[in-house]
Design a protein around this motif. Structure first.
Motif, PDB file in Angstrom:
ATOM      1  N   HIS A  20      47.096  47.541  51.435  1.00  0.00           N
ATOM      2  CA  HIS A  20      45.801  47.282  50.793  1.00  0.00           C
ATOM      3  C   HIS A  20      45.805  45.902  50.138  1.00  0.00           C
ATOM      4  CE1 HIS A  20      43.600  51.137  50.981  1.00  0.00           C
ATOM      5  NE2 HIS A  20      44.804  51.668  51.057  1.00  0.00           N
ATOM      6  N   GLU A  21      44.615  45.422  49.806  1.00  0.00           N
ATOM      7  CA  GLU A  21      44.524  44.148  49.081  1.00  0.00           C
ATOM      8  C   GLU A  21      45.258  44.270  47.747  1.00  0.00           C
ATOM      9  OE1 GLU A  21      40.331  43.441  48.712  1.00  0.00           O
ATOM     10  OE2 GLU A  21      40.274  42.284  50.580  1.00  0.00           O
ATOM     11  N   VAL A  22      45.795  43.156  47.284  1.00  0.00           N
ATOM     12  CA  VAL A  22      46.580  43.170  46.047  1.00  0.00           C
ATOM     13  C   VAL A  22      45.743  43.641  44.855  1.00  0.00           C
ATOM     14  CG1 VAL A  22      47.946  41.791  44.439  1.00  0.00           C
ATOM     15  CG2 VAL A  22      48.073  41.331  46.885  1.00  0.00           C
ATOM     16  N   ARG A  23      44.471  43.279  44.864  1.00  0.00           N
ATOM     17  CA  ARG A  23      43.637  43.624  43.699  1.00  0.00           C
ATOM     18  C   ARG A  23      43.529  45.137  43.502  1.00  0.00           C
ATOM     19  NH1 ARG A  23      37.455  42.407  45.744  1.00  0.00           N
ATOM     20  NH2 ARG A  23      37.560  43.794  47.527  1.00  0.00           N
ATOM     21  N   GLU A  24      43.832  45.878  44.578  1.00  0.00           N
ATOM     22  CA  GLU A  24      43.748  47.331  44.502  1.00  0.00           C
ATOM     23  C   GLU A  24      44.643  47.889  43.392  1.00  0.00           C
ATOM     24  OE1 GLU A  24      41.728  49.545  46.072  1.00  0.00           O
ATOM     25  OE2 GLU A  24      42.748  51.103  44.928  1.00  0.00           O
ATOM     26  N   MET A  25      45.694  47.141  43.028  1.00  0.00           N
ATOM     27  CA  MET A  25      46.629  47.666  42.026  1.00  0.00           C
ATOM     28  C   MET A  25      45.972  47.917  40.674  1.00  0.00           C
ATOM     29  SD  MET A  25      49.104  44.431  41.028  1.00  0.00           S
ATOM     30  CE  MET A  25      50.040  45.289  39.798  1.00  0.00           C
ATOM     31  N   PHE A  26      44.878  47.222  40.402  1.00  0.00           N
ATOM     32  CA  PHE A  26      44.194  47.426  39.117  1.00  0.00           C
ATOM     33  C   PHE A  26      43.068  48.459  39.217  1.00  0.00           C
ATOM     34  CE2 PHE A  26      45.997  43.160  38.643  1.00  0.00           C
ATOM     35  CZ  PHE A  26      46.608  43.283  37.402  1.00  0.00           C
TER      36      PHE A  26
ATOM     37  N   ARG B  60      43.935  41.462  35.190  1.00  0.00           N
ATOM     38  CA  ARG B  60      43.686  41.064  36.573  1.00  0.00           C
ATOM     39  C   ARG B  60      43.468  39.556  36.647  1.00  0.00           C
ATOM     40  NH1 ARG B  60      39.282  43.248  37.451  1.00  0.00           N
ATOM     41  NH2 ARG B  60      39.745  45.180  38.545  1.00  0.00           N
ATOM     42  N   GLU B  61      42.713  39.042  35.673  1.00  0.00           N
ATOM     43  CA  GLU B  61      42.482  37.595  35.629  1.00  0.00           C
ATOM     44  C   GLU B  61      43.787  36.834  35.435  1.00  0.00           C
ATOM     45  OE1 GLU B  61      39.634  35.925  36.325  1.00  0.00           O
ATOM     46  OE2 GLU B  61      38.994  37.945  36.902  1.00  0.00           O
ATOM     47  N   GLU B  62      44.670  37.420  34.634  1.00  0.00           N
ATOM     48  CA  GLU B  62      45.958  36.768  34.381  1.00  0.00           C
ATOM     49  C   GLU B  62      46.778  36.684  35.672  1.00  0.00           C
ATOM     50  OE1 GLU B  62      48.060  38.487  31.004  1.00  0.00           O
ATOM     51  OE2 GLU B  62      49.921  37.476  31.592  1.00  0.00           O
TER      52      GLU B  62
ATOM     53  N   ASP C 117      48.720  47.110  32.284  1.00  0.00           N
ATOM     54  CA  ASP C 117      48.283  48.398  31.723  1.00  0.00           C
ATOM     55  C   ASP C 117      47.810  49.341  32.831  1.00  0.00           C
ATOM     56  OD1 ASP C 117      48.907  47.458  29.255  1.00  0.00           O
ATOM     57  OD2 ASP C 117      46.837  47.163  28.563  1.00  0.00           O
ATOM     58  N   THR C 118      48.626  49.481  33.847  1.00  0.00           N
ATOM     59  CA  THR C 118      48.318  50.399  34.948  1.00  0.00           C
ATOM     60  C   THR C 118      49.582  51.212  35.207  1.00  0.00           C
ATOM     61  OG1 THR C 118      49.195  49.060  36.771  1.00  0.00           O
ATOM     62  CG2 THR C 118      46.981  48.520  36.031  1.00  0.00           C
ATOM     63  N   PRO C 119      49.451  52.360  35.854  1.00  0.00           N
ATOM     64  CA  PRO C 119      50.680  52.991  36.336  1.00  0.00           C
ATOM     65  C   PRO C 119      51.360  52.057  37.342  1.00  0.00           C
ATOM     66  CG  PRO C 119      48.797  54.489  36.451  1.00  0.00           C
ATOM     67  CD  PRO C 119      48.242  53.121  36.181  1.00  0.00           C
TER      68      PRO C 119
ATOM     69  N   SER D 103      53.092  49.965  46.305  1.00  0.00           N
ATOM     70  CA  SER D 103      53.001  48.783  47.169  1.00  0.00           C
ATOM     71  C   SER D 103      52.846  47.501  46.375  1.00  0.00           C
ATOM     72  CB  SER D 103      51.796  48.895  48.100  1.00  0.00           C
ATOM     73  OG  SER D 103      51.802  50.104  48.762  1.00  0.00           O
ATOM     74  N   TYR D 104      52.601  47.640  45.087  1.00  0.00           N
ATOM     75  CA  TYR D 104      52.238  46.454  44.289  1.00  0.00           C
ATOM     76  C   TYR D 104      53.314  46.110  43.268  1.00  0.00           C
ATOM     77  CZ  TYR D 104      48.000  48.497  46.227  1.00  0.00           C
ATOM     78  OH  TYR D 104      47.087  49.055  47.084  1.00  0.00           O
ATOM     79  N   GLU D 105      54.476  46.753  43.406  1.00  0.00           N
ATOM     80  CA  GLU D 105      55.488  46.614  42.349  1.00  0.00           C
ATOM     81  C   GLU D 105      55.951  45.184  42.124  1.00  0.00           C
ATOM     82  OE1 GLU D 105      58.643  49.598  41.950  1.00  0.00           O
ATOM     83  OE2 GLU D 105      57.303  51.064  42.843  1.00  0.00           O
ATOM     84  N   LYS D 106      56.035  44.397  43.195  1.00  0.00           N
ATOM     85  CA  LYS D 106      56.495  43.013  43.032  1.00  0.00           C
ATOM     86  C   LYS D 106      55.540  42.207  42.149  1.00  0.00           C
ATOM     87  CE  LYS D 106      60.182  42.324  45.875  1.00  0.00           C
ATOM     88  NZ  LYS D 106      60.181  43.420  46.835  1.00  0.00           N
ATOM     89  N   PHE D 107      54.276  42.647  42.094  1.00  0.00           N
ATOM     90  CA  PHE D 107      53.314  41.938  41.252  1.00  0.00           C
ATOM     91  C   PHE D 107      53.128  42.630  39.903  1.00  0.00           C
ATOM     92  CE2 PHE D 107      52.040  41.157  45.692  1.00  0.00           C
ATOM     93  CZ  PHE D 107      52.329  39.798  45.736  1.00  0.00           C
ATOM     94  N   TYR D 108      53.785  43.746  39.752  1.00  0.00           N
ATOM     95  CA  TYR D 108      53.677  44.503  38.495  1.00  0.00           C
ATOM     96  C   TYR D 108      54.807  44.118  37.537  1.00  0.00           C
ATOM     97  CZ  TYR D 108      53.595  48.369  35.191  1.00  0.00           C
ATOM     98  OH  TYR D 108      53.550  49.111  34.030  1.00  0.00           O
TER      99      TYR D 108
END
Lengths: 472, 439
Positions: free
Chosen positions: A417-423, A439-441, B411-413, B417-422
């Motif tokens: 998925h797109e990276v923004r999905e993480m938020f 997200r902006e950061e 401030d998310t769980p 798939s996004y751990e490298k950016f977390y």
């Protein structure tokens, strides 16, 4: 003084009532306790599910080890088409399991849990439920989802966490499925949390005029999870409130490494049902017809009474699946087919992070596989009725392997998925300032370093849009 | 070191004055952060961290180490002669600590889910065989039960070392830990205590653990007065960065063993969180004798004068990398690191104990550097960083040259798939340092 006299006369009156009540039952010469039907007795009778002579709650079985009806057993209502559907669904699970287990060993997915040895329990129970009964699974019930028509593409998308993963959007570990369409609630790694929730789901069904008396909540859990406080809370609630909740314990003998003998001292999970005033049945979880028949009847009682019912399915975890331990490099298996069971992949280890031969003898596992294989047992039943033959067996195997392999190939290299999905999805409705600002950061950081910082650059390539939605 | 705080505050936020400030500053000896990298750039990873103690001599001179096997009647001895070390990774060091506790304390028991066969992270491997199943045993799957059971044992004056299989699964035990263990001594007028209780749990992320195998729940326990919470990190001060008073050096799986033995023997209940990615990846020569490293004391791993980086657990290594990158930025991102900042002296502190935390060491450092970056894996809101930032701004208000900066999980769980950016990785820490230095 006056008070105590009054009390005495009340007690006298009450006890006369009790005497009158018990006089109708000669077996209870001393009457009952007030406000209960517990007979008074001068004998000390300790009770226990662990009996002096070792007798236990019986196990309901329909098919013997070679697929023939047990003497006195009643065949559940089943026609050829339905029986074949059950068999094909049972056969599909190990094909998927072998592939994804091997794929995990190659490091392509982070985690996997097989259901080897539990095919009859999962498919038999799913087949006994209405397709719109609400299922709350633990994590080994993928077969129930597939039974309801969840596709192989959906399975692969979720396990690879790619852009087509509509169920968790790449957020959860493999096998943590959910599907609203299939009435399958989201899997959560913490054990037993789903059990009291299931009591609530049952209650909500009862409150809904459209579903009252028609549906139930079906909750799956292992015998290990039944040790959690949440299990007891869920049983108590569904029994007391009451709520139509069907408790399906998969007793496969092990919680990771811990054998059930160290999980409880009593007579399994079934012994706890009566404690909560629940109709309870223990079934042979390797006999798909016993599971089908037992769960059907349990479900009927559950829906009719609007109260919790417990089924304990006795099975055996043939092979392994926890998250992979960090820094363990998966062995290379490129030399053999992904669909071939490995030496460690056809009995159930707890997970891909586990090698169960460290805590149970290989011979024990092999013996169970040989004499008590749920798939082989049902196949013999089908063959005896001329509902199945070798040719169909071969065709089915080829077809399943082909389908599973095609789905795997399609999803193996698909972007995430797109990276923004993480938020997304932390909150519904209006997004709070902290999420927005964070997200902006990240956006500013990606704009600054996304193209230049190698770990991020290569990671972004794995995502749909490669982070452009944030970087532009 | 900037001596007068007013002087430091006078320096404006421009690069030019920062340069001047650097010149006026008395330099510490060269630090790891300014060491010349090997050709082609050098990003230390856990395996190559210069802070892991790889020799016997280095190991035996770990700062704060307190030998627990000396005859207290005799004269204190610093003699290291006769002491041996063995190469261990973190899980082996944890196991070694428990083995010592079981040997020396007959009342000690070790229990938890799957511990009898060695535990899912192998921390209890062989202990059941060595000490018997009566003292090292599996429990049924019930975290609230494990915590309550441990409290009961400890309330009888015995030693309970319990394992919660993952920190993510500690929440069913929250009631027992926060309402019971933490308040046991206070509510009974000191008549009953559970000082013998230690709860161990693997924590922090591994890169693919998703929501429920990645959490750093230390912040949730920070408000539970009565508990102590410790996170093991594995770092050390290279010899050449030591102040004269610190004669020798030391540390890592070394830290795990010494801190765990302190935790087990501390008169208060302790939660001991072990960063699970370090179980295998951090390796040191660990003293085989019984020793402790005190709780409640941070350790300064790199001394510096321009900015303090405070962290604990796994991110200690990301901070080390970031500090190297600041001094010697990789070519691709060099343009984001202005020249003058590359000479900045960064101080790196491993907090080690979260509750009670070492406010003195951190305050002293920030008063000197005027700048603070806090790095942790847990989410920002309500994280341990919030508490520290609030306290530090109060204590160092007039000495601060920049706002306290936090680099944390979002401030998310933890989405898989996004751990490298977390995870707060080294480039985020680098960016935070540059931003804070240029404020």
């Amino acid at each position: 003084m006056f008070r105590s006299a009054l009390l005495r006369s009340q007690i006298h009156r009450q006890s006369r009532n009790y005497v009158r009540a018990t006089s109708q039952v000669a077996a209870e010469p001393y009457g009952h306790l007030p406000t209960s039907q517990s007979p008074i007795t001068p004998k000390m009778n300790f009770i226990n599910s662990v009996t002096p002579d070792g007798t236990q709650i019986p196990t309901y079985r329909v098919l013997d080890g070679v697929g023939e009806l047990l003497d006195g057993a009643e065949l559940p209502e089943i026609d050829e088409a339905f029986a074949r559907r059950i068999y094909e669904n049972m056969m599909q699970i190990p094909v998927i399991d072998n592939l994804l287990n091997n794929v995990q060993r190659q490091g392509k997915i982070s985690f996997y849990m097989t259901a080897h040895g539990e095919e009859a329990t999962v498919i038999g129970s799913a087949a006994a439920l209405a397709d719109n009964d609400e299922i709350l699974g633990q994590y080994r019930e993928m077969g129930a989802l597939l039974w309801r028509g969840y596709g192989l593409d959906d399975v692969m998308a979720q396990c690879f966490g790619n852009a087509e993963d509509a169920s968790t959007k790449g957020k959860q570990m493999p096998v943590h499925f959910n599907s609203k369409e299939h009435h399958f609630h989201a899997i959560s790694s913490p054990l037993a949390t789903q059990i009291p929730q299931a009591a609530g789901v049952g209650f909500a069904i009862k409150r809904d005029p459209a579903r009252r008396g028609k549906n139930c909540a079906a909750v799956y859990f292992g015998e290990g999870a039944a040790s959690e406080g949440d299990f007891h809370a869920g049983m108590l609630l569904a029994s007391t409130i009451p709520s139509p909740t069907l408790f399906i314990a998969r007793n496969n003998g092990f919680a990771i490494s811990t054998p059930s003998t160290e999980q409880y001292h009593g007579d399994g999970i079934a012994a706890r049902g009566p404690g909560y005033g629940m109709d309870t049945l223990r079934v042979d979880g390797n006999d798909v017809l016993a599971v089908l028949s037992g769960v059907r009847e349990a479900r009927r009682r559950c829906v009719e009474q609007g109260r919790g019912v417990l089924v304990e399915a006795m099975t055996y975890r043939y092979v392994p699946q926890l998250p992979q331990l960090p820094n363990i490099h998966p062995p290379s298996i490129s030399t053999f087919s992904l669909l071939t069971p490995t030496s460690t992949s056809s009995v159930g280890h707890h997970s891909t992070s586990d090698d169960s031969f460290a805590y149970r003898p290989r011979q024990e596992v092999e013996d169970r596989k040989r004499i008590d294989n749920p798939i082989a047992r049902f196949r013999k039943f089908l063959e005896a009725r001329k509902w199945w033959d070798d040719k169909e067996e071969d065709e089915l195997k080829d077809r399943l392997k082909g389908e599973v392999m095609r789905a795997f190939k399609r999803h193996e290299t698909m972007q995430r998925h797109e990276v923004r999905e993480m938020f997304e999805g932390v909150y519904r409705g209006e997004e709070p300032w902290n999420i927005r600002e964070q997200r902006e950061e990240l956006k500013a950081l990606l704009q600054k370093y996304g193209k230049d910082w190698e770990p991020w650059r290569s990671e972004l390539k794995k995502h749909k849009g490669e982070g452009k939605e944030l970087m532009q | 070191m900037f001596a007068p705080s007013s002087l430091a505050r006078l320096s404006r936020r421009s690069v030019a004055t920062f340069k001047a400030k650097l010149q006026s500053a008395r330099r510490w000896e060269s630090t790891a952060g300014t060491e010349a990298p090997p050709a082609g750039g050098h990003s230390p990873s856990i395996a190559t961290s210069s802070f892991l103690r790889q020799t016997r001599d280095n190991s035996l001179r770990t700062p704060d180490i307190r030998w627990a096997d000396e005859d207290h009647a005799g004269p204190p001895s610093n003699a290291l002669a006769g002491r041996e070390t063995r190469k261990m990774n973190l899980y082996q060091a944890v196991r070694d600590a428990m083995s010592i506790a079981l040997t020396k304390d007959d009342s000690a028991v070790v229990f938890g889910e799957d511990v009898a066969f060695g535990g899912v992270f192998r921390c209890t491997m062989g202990l059941a065989e060595e000490f018997g199943r009566e003292r090292v045993f599996n429990t049924p799957l019930t975290e609230q039960g494990i915590a309550g059971f441990g409290i009961g044992i400890a309330s009888m004056g015995q030693t309970a070392i319990a394992e919660i299989q993952f920190a993510d699964y500690i929440y069913p035990a929250f009631d027992q830990l926060v309402n019971e263990a933490a308040k046991f001594n206070f509510r009974s007028g000191g008549n009953f205590d559970v000082g013998g209780l230690t709860i161990r749990c693997p924590s922090m992320s591994v890169g693919h653990g998703a929501l429920y195998h990645s959490q750093s729940p230390e912040g949730f326990f920070m408000g539970a007065a009565g508990l102590k919470a410790s996170l093991v990190a594995h770092f050390d001060v290279p010899p050449h960065t030591l102040t004269p008073t610190q004669i020798v050096i030391p540390r890592s799986p070394i830290q795990a063993k010494g801190l765990l033995l302190s935790a087990i023997r501390d008169p208060n209940p302790v939660i001991f969180m072990e960063p699970k990615i370090l179980y295998r990846s951090s390796v040191e020569q660990v003293p085989i004798d019984d020793y402790e490293i005190p709780l409640g004391r941070a350790e300064t791993l790199i001394h510096g004068s321009d900015l303090t980086v405070l962290t604990w657990g796994t991110p200690v290594y990301s901070c080390e990398t970031a500090i190297h990158m600041l001094a010697n930025p990789p070519e691709t991102i060099a343009r984001h690191v202005p020249e003058p900042f590359r000479k900045a002296k960064i101080e790196l502190i491993d907090l080690r104990t979260i509750l009670p935390w070492d406010v003195e060491t951190v305050t002293e450092s920030v008063k000197r550097t005027g700048r603070l970056v806090i790095v942790h894996e847990a989410s920002k809101t309500g994280g341990v960083g919030s508490e520290i930032a609030a306290e530090l701004q109060k204590r160092c208000f007039l000495k601060l040259d920049a706002p306290v900066k936090r680099v944390t999980g979002w401030d998310t769980p933890v989405g898989m798939s996004y751990e490298k950016f977390y995870i707060p990785d080294s480039v985020r820490i680098l960016d935070a340092m540059v931003e804070t230095l240029s404020y």
